[in-house]
Design a protein around this motif. Structure first.
Motif, PDB file in Angstrom:
ATOM      1  N   ARG A 110      -4.997  27.150  55.055  1.00 56.90           N
ATOM      2  CA  ARG A 110      -4.456  28.020  54.007  1.00 56.90           C
ATOM      3  C   ARG A 110      -3.895  27.241  52.825  1.00 56.90           C
ATOM      4  O   ARG A 110      -2.957  27.697  52.158  1.00 56.90           O
ATOM      5  CB  ARG A 110      -3.353  28.941  54.571  1.00 56.90           C
ATOM      6  N   GLN A 111      -4.476  26.064  52.560  1.00 54.68           N
ATOM      7  CA  GLN A 111      -3.931  25.218  51.482  1.00 54.68           C
ATOM      8  C   GLN A 111      -4.138  25.810  50.096  1.00 54.68           C
ATOM      9  O   GLN A 111      -3.408  25.472  49.166  1.00 54.68           O
ATOM     10  CB  GLN A 111      -4.535  23.816  51.561  1.00 54.68           C
ATOM     11  N   ALA A 112      -5.140  26.682  49.948  1.00 55.19           N
ATOM     12  CA  ALA A 112      -5.338  27.362  48.665  1.00 55.19           C
ATOM     13  C   ALA A 112      -4.582  28.680  48.759  1.00 55.19           C
ATOM     14  O   ALA A 112      -5.121  29.681  49.206  1.00 55.19           O
ATOM     15  CB  ALA A 112      -6.823  27.607  48.420  1.00 55.19           C
ATOM     16  N   ARG A 119      -0.443  30.945  48.244  1.00 56.00           N
ATOM     17  CA  ARG A 119       0.682  31.395  47.432  1.00 56.00           C
ATOM     18  C   ARG A 119       1.827  30.401  47.250  1.00 56.00           C
ATOM     19  O   ARG A 119       2.661  30.592  46.369  1.00 56.00           O
ATOM     20  CB  ARG A 119       1.245  32.701  48.028  1.00 56.00           C
ATOM     21  N   TYR A 134      -1.647  28.994  41.919  1.00 51.70           N
ATOM     22  CA  TYR A 134      -2.373  30.062  42.613  1.00 51.70           C
ATOM     23  C   TYR A 134      -1.779  31.417  42.214  1.00 51.70           C
ATOM     24  O   TYR A 134      -2.499  32.346  41.854  1.00 51.70           O
ATOM     25  CB  TYR A 134      -2.287  29.870  44.132  1.00 51.70           C
ATOM     26  N   ARG A 187      -3.434  34.812  40.738  1.00 51.90           N
ATOM     27  CA  ARG A 187      -3.298  36.000  41.563  1.00 51.90           C
ATOM     28  C   ARG A 187      -2.590  37.132  40.822  1.00 51.90           C
ATOM     29  O   ARG A 187      -2.809  38.313  41.107  1.00 51.90           O
ATOM     30  CB  ARG A 187      -2.536  35.607  42.832  1.00 51.90           C
ATOM     31  N   PHE A 196      -6.555  40.324  45.367  1.00 52.45           N
ATOM     32  CA  PHE A 196      -7.074  39.346  46.324  1.00 52.45           C
ATOM     33  C   PHE A 196      -8.591  39.437  46.484  1.00 52.45           C
ATOM     34  O   PHE A 196      -9.302  38.429  46.448  1.00 52.45           O
ATOM     35  CB  PHE A 196      -6.370  39.550  47.669  1.00 52.45           C
ATOM     36  N   SER A 252     -11.554  32.050  50.369  1.00 50.61           N
ATOM     37  CA  SER A 252     -12.241  33.281  50.752  1.00 50.61           C
ATOM     38  C   SER A 252     -11.372  33.941  51.809  1.00 50.61           C
ATOM     39  O   SER A 252     -10.171  33.712  51.843  1.00 50.61           O
ATOM     40  CB  SER A 252     -13.629  32.949  51.311  1.00 50.61           C
ATOM     41  N   ASP A 253     -11.954  34.732  52.687  1.00 53.81           N
ATOM     42  CA  ASP A 253     -11.194  35.285  53.796  1.00 53.81           C
ATOM     43  C   ASP A 253     -12.129  35.508  54.965  1.00 53.81           C
ATOM     44  O   ASP A 253     -13.332  35.704  54.772  1.00 53.81           O
ATOM     45  CB  ASP A 253     -10.520  36.610  53.407  1.00 53.81           C
ATOM     46  N   TYR A 255      -9.593  42.720  64.184  1.00 59.41           N
ATOM     47  CA  TYR A 255      -9.268  43.386  62.915  1.00 59.41           C
ATOM     48  C   TYR A 255     -10.070  44.671  62.733  1.00 59.41           C
ATOM     49  O   TYR A 255      -9.557  45.688  62.265  1.00 59.41           O
ATOM     50  CB  TYR A 255      -9.507  42.444  61.732  1.00 59.41           C
ATOM     51  N   PHE A 308     -12.298  30.023  62.742  1.00 62.87           N
ATOM     52  CA  PHE A 308     -10.892  30.381  62.976  1.00 62.87           C
ATOM     53  C   PHE A 308     -10.838  31.461  64.061  1.00 62.87           C
ATOM     54  O   PHE A 308     -11.223  32.605  63.829  1.00 62.87           O
ATOM     55  CB  PHE A 308     -10.262  30.963  61.706  1.00 62.87           C
ATOM     56  N   THR A 322      -8.097  32.937  65.394  1.00 62.64           N
ATOM     57  CA  THR A 322      -6.645  33.100  65.281  1.00 62.64           C
ATOM     58  C   THR A 322      -6.043  33.874  66.454  1.00 62.64           C
ATOM     59  O   THR A 322      -4.914  33.625  66.855  1.00 62.64           O
ATOM     60  CB  THR A 322      -6.324  33.826  63.954  1.00 62.64           C
ATOM     61  N   HIS A 362      -1.111  25.657  62.110  1.00 68.24           N
ATOM     62  CA  HIS A 362      -1.620  26.945  61.629  1.00 68.24           C
ATOM     63  C   HIS A 362      -1.420  26.934  60.112  1.00 68.24           C
ATOM     64  O   HIS A 362      -1.013  25.915  59.556  1.00 68.24           O
ATOM     65  CB  HIS A 362      -0.884  28.112  62.305  1.00 68.24           C
TER      66      HIS A 362
HETATM   67  O1  CP3 Z   1      -7.414  27.789  54.030  1.00 68.61           O
HETATM   68  C1  CP3 Z   1      -7.601  28.128  52.837  1.00 68.61           C
HETATM   69  O2  CP3 Z   1      -6.862  27.804  51.911  1.00 68.61           O
HETATM   70  C2  CP3 Z   1      -8.822  28.949  52.510  1.00 68.61           C
HETATM   71  C3  CP3 Z   1      -8.593  30.313  52.358  1.00 68.61           C
HETATM   72  C4  CP3 Z   1      -8.265  31.220  53.514  1.00 68.61           C
HETATM   73  C5  CP3 Z   1      -7.612  32.458  53.310  1.00 68.61           C
HETATM   74  N1  CP3 Z   1      -7.621  33.152  54.463  1.00 68.61           N
HETATM   75  C6  CP3 Z   1      -7.039  32.898  52.028  1.00 68.61           C
HETATM   76  C7  CP3 Z   1      -6.004  33.947  52.028  1.00 68.61           C
HETATM   77  C8  CP3 Z   1      -8.614  31.160  54.863  1.00 68.61           C
HETATM   78  C9  CP3 Z   1      -9.275  30.035  55.639  1.00 68.61           C
HETATM   79  C10 CP3 Z   1      -8.210  32.397  55.446  1.00 68.61           C
HETATM   80  C11 CP3 Z   1      -8.473  32.734  56.842  1.00 68.61           C
HETATM   81  C12 CP3 Z   1      -7.874  33.953  57.422  1.00 68.61           C
HETATM   82  N2  CP3 Z   1      -7.692  35.163  56.849  1.00 68.61           N
HETATM   83  C13 CP3 Z   1      -7.470  34.042  58.765  1.00 68.61           C
HETATM   84  C14 CP3 Z   1      -7.620  32.967  59.790  1.00 68.61           C
HETATM   85  C15 CP3 Z   1      -6.689  31.859  59.604  1.00 68.61           C
HETATM   86  C16 CP3 Z   1      -5.260  32.151  59.929  1.00 68.61           C
HETATM   87  O3  CP3 Z   1      -4.433  31.939  59.058  1.00 68.61           O
HETATM   88  O4  CP3 Z   1      -5.014  32.559  61.067  1.00 68.61           O
HETATM   89  C17 CP3 Z   1      -6.983  35.355  58.973  1.00 68.61           C
HETATM   90  C18 CP3 Z   1      -6.396  35.882  60.252  1.00 68.61           C
HETATM   91  C19 CP3 Z   1      -7.146  36.056  57.751  1.00 68.61           C
HETATM   92  C20 CP3 Z   1      -6.851  37.502  57.472  1.00 68.61           C
HETATM   93  C21 CP3 Z   1      -5.791  37.594  56.456  1.00 68.61           C
HETATM   94  N3  CP3 Z   1      -6.000  37.333  55.119  1.00 68.61           N
HETATM   95  C22 CP3 Z   1      -4.420  37.849  56.652  1.00 68.61           C
HETATM   96  C23 CP3 Z   1      -3.780  38.200  57.980  1.00 68.61           C
HETATM   97  C24 CP3 Z   1      -3.793  37.718  55.404  1.00 68.61           C
HETATM   98  C25 CP3 Z   1      -2.311  37.737  55.141  1.00 68.61           C
HETATM   99  C26 CP3 Z   1      -1.768  38.840  54.410  1.00 68.61           C
HETATM  100  C27 CP3 Z   1      -0.427  38.414  53.849  1.00 68.61           C
HETATM  101  O5  CP3 Z   1      -0.058  39.008  52.851  1.00 68.61           O
HETATM  102  O6  CP3 Z   1       0.189  37.472  54.356  1.00 68.61           O
HETATM  103  C28 CP3 Z   1      -4.796  37.393  54.462  1.00 68.61           C
HETATM  104  C29 CP3 Z   1      -4.608  37.186  53.009  1.00 68.61           C
HETATM  105  C30 CP3 Z   1      -4.917  35.850  52.452  1.00 68.61           C
HETATM  106  N4  CP3 Z   1      -5.993  35.103  52.781  1.00 68.61           N
HETATM  107  C31 CP3 Z   1      -4.177  35.175  51.438  1.00 68.61           C
HETATM  108  C32 CP3 Z   1      -4.864  33.988  51.167  1.00 68.61           C
HETATM  109  C33 CP3 Z   1      -4.524  32.946  50.133  1.00 68.61           C
HETATM  110  C34 CP3 Z   1      -2.923  35.693  50.739  1.00 68.61           C
HETATM  111  C35 CP3 Z   1      -3.328  36.842  49.885  1.00 68.61           C
HETATM  112  C36 CP3 Z   1      -2.616  36.945  48.575  1.00 68.61           C
HETATM  113  O7  CP3 Z   1      -2.811  36.099  47.676  1.00 68.61           O
HETATM  114  O8  CP3 Z   1      -1.913  37.941  48.394  1.00 68.61           O
END
Ligand code: CP3
Length: 344
Positions: free
Chosen positions: A23-25, A27, A32, A36, A41, A71-72, A149, A202, A204, A318
């Motif tokens: 999740r390095q890319a 908030r 970022y 955003r 998103f 991406s997601d 999901y 992933f 998770t 994580h």
């Molecule tokens: O790693 C990276 O930087 C690449 C981008 C990435 C995102 N999601 C961007 C994101 C990756 C690899 C993911 C994977 C992802 N997405 C997983 C598996 C990894 C993990 O963390 O367990 C899961 C379970 C998801 C589903 C998902 N997407 C959730 C549960 C959420 C969180 C919602 C929240 O508000 O916390 C997201 C949103 C998401 N995906 C964000 C980002 C940067 C934040 C969204 C925003 O900008 O508002």
């Protein structure tokens, strides 16, 4: 190219341990949040220029040794017609969760060159922009994690509907997991063809299953994907959060790297995995709330526990939290770079 990450995935000799953050890319970076603020998103995911721009941010600003495409994992359900919305402070929400056999029968396999073309465009654009500075990682959710999901319809604490289906209609669940496995395999292959140098699966929510159910409903499907996908030697990382009970089994499915969360001691993880595959991890992401000196101390401790030699990709256990100070993320990366040469 800085290929430390790819070398460590293959357990080739490196002069120091490579590091990136799940999740390095995201908030925690003000850069970022600035993008955003202007796009929601999903729009960011589906606009290759925006996805590419935020993918590069942690490379430029934090100094990580690999980029991971922004991406997601939920783009696969979306491509299968199970659409989600990212609801502020609630997370992903699906209007029509999958609960019946009929719904499962009707689901198509996702075609990565059609409904996921925007990810491929983001990858090739990012690959060009990176200009061989660091490798680019593609990714997917695991079939089990994607199924949770789609069935729950949102994030969950108890995974009640998914487990009900596992108990009361296991054949229906397996049909869904089969369709997801095919979609994931095609998707990962397409990402490699579009420019990804490695891919991560992933899983998770694998750790929410009892060990024998984890093996039957999550690990077996990842094994199918890894053992049938065309990848021409590109590394595959498998990360099942909370599944440290099955590290030996995970190390056997044919992936190059096993990701581990922070609830296992790195020395123990290396002992269990041995020399079979590389290990990715595993600092508790909440340690980035600690002081820079505390962060460095923990990095050193994990390096010591892994011990001498290659086969370690340093990461958090994580995803990084959205509110950690950027300077702490930078100190984490710097500490790995400065402290790890002593172990090679
Ligand atoms: O790693 C990276 O930087 C690449 C981008 C990435 C995102 N999601 C961007 C994101 C990756 C690899 C993911 C994977 C992802 N997405 C997983 C598996 C990894 C993990 O963390 O367990 C899961 C379970 C998801 C589903 C998902 N997407 C959730 C549960 C959420 C969180 C919602 C929240 O508000 O916390 C997201 C949103 C998401 N995906 C964000 C980002 C940067 C934040 C969204 C925003 O900008 O508002």
């Amino acid at each position: 190219m800085n290929d430390l990450f790819l070398k460590a995935c293959k357990r080739a000799d490196v002069e120091r341990t490579p590091v990136w953050m799940m999740r390095q890319a995201g908030r925690y970076l003000p850069e970022y949040r600035a993008i955003r603020a202007k796009a929601d998103f999903k729009t960011m995911c589906k606009t290759p220029e925006l996805a590419s721009e935020v993918t590069l941010q942690p490379v430029d600003l934090v100094g990580v040794d690999a980029a991971i495409i922004f991406s997601d994992i939920l783009v696969i359900p979306d491509a299968m017609g199970v659409h989600f919305e990212m609801v502020e402070s609630k997370g992903p929400t699906f209007a029509n969760p999958i609960r019946t056999r009929e719904q499962i029968h009707d689901l198509p396999i996702a075609d990565p060159e059609k409904s996921l073309k925007y990810v491929m465009d983001a990858l090739s654009m990012t690959k060009r922009a990176l200009n061989r500075r660091v490798p680019l990682i593609g990714f997917s959710g695991s079939p089990w994690t994607l199924a949770t999901y789609m069935i729950e319809g949102s994030g969950s604490k108890d995974f009640k509907y998914t487990k009900q289906m596992m108990l009361n209609d296991p054949e229906g669940l397996k049909e869904l997991l089969d369709k997801l496995s095919k979609s994931v395999r095609l998707y990962l292959e397409a990402q490699l063809a579009a420019g990804a140098d490695a891919v991560q699966i992933f899983d998770t929510w694998g750790g929410t299953l009892a060990p024998d159910y984890y093996r039957r409903f999550s690990l077996d499907y990842m094994f199918n994907i890894v053992s049938t996908m065309h990848r021409d030697g590109s590394p595959v990382i498998v990360f099942s959060k909370g599944a440290n009970h099955s590290l030996r089994e995970i190390a056997e499915i044919g992936a190059d790297v096993v990701g581990v969360d922070w609830t296992i001691d790195m020395a123990d993880a290396r002992y269990k995995i041995g020399e079979r595959v590389a290990i990715q991890g595993n600092m508790d992401p909440s340690f980035l709330y600690g002081s820079p000196s505390k962060i460095r101390e923990e990095v050193k401790s994990i390096l010591r526990k892994f011990g001498k030699g290659t086969g370690h990709v340093f990461n958090l256990g994580h995803g990084i939290f959205p509110d950690v100070p950027v300077d702490h993320a930078k100190e984490f990366v710097r500490a790995v770079k400065e402290e790890s040469p002593a172990f090679h």
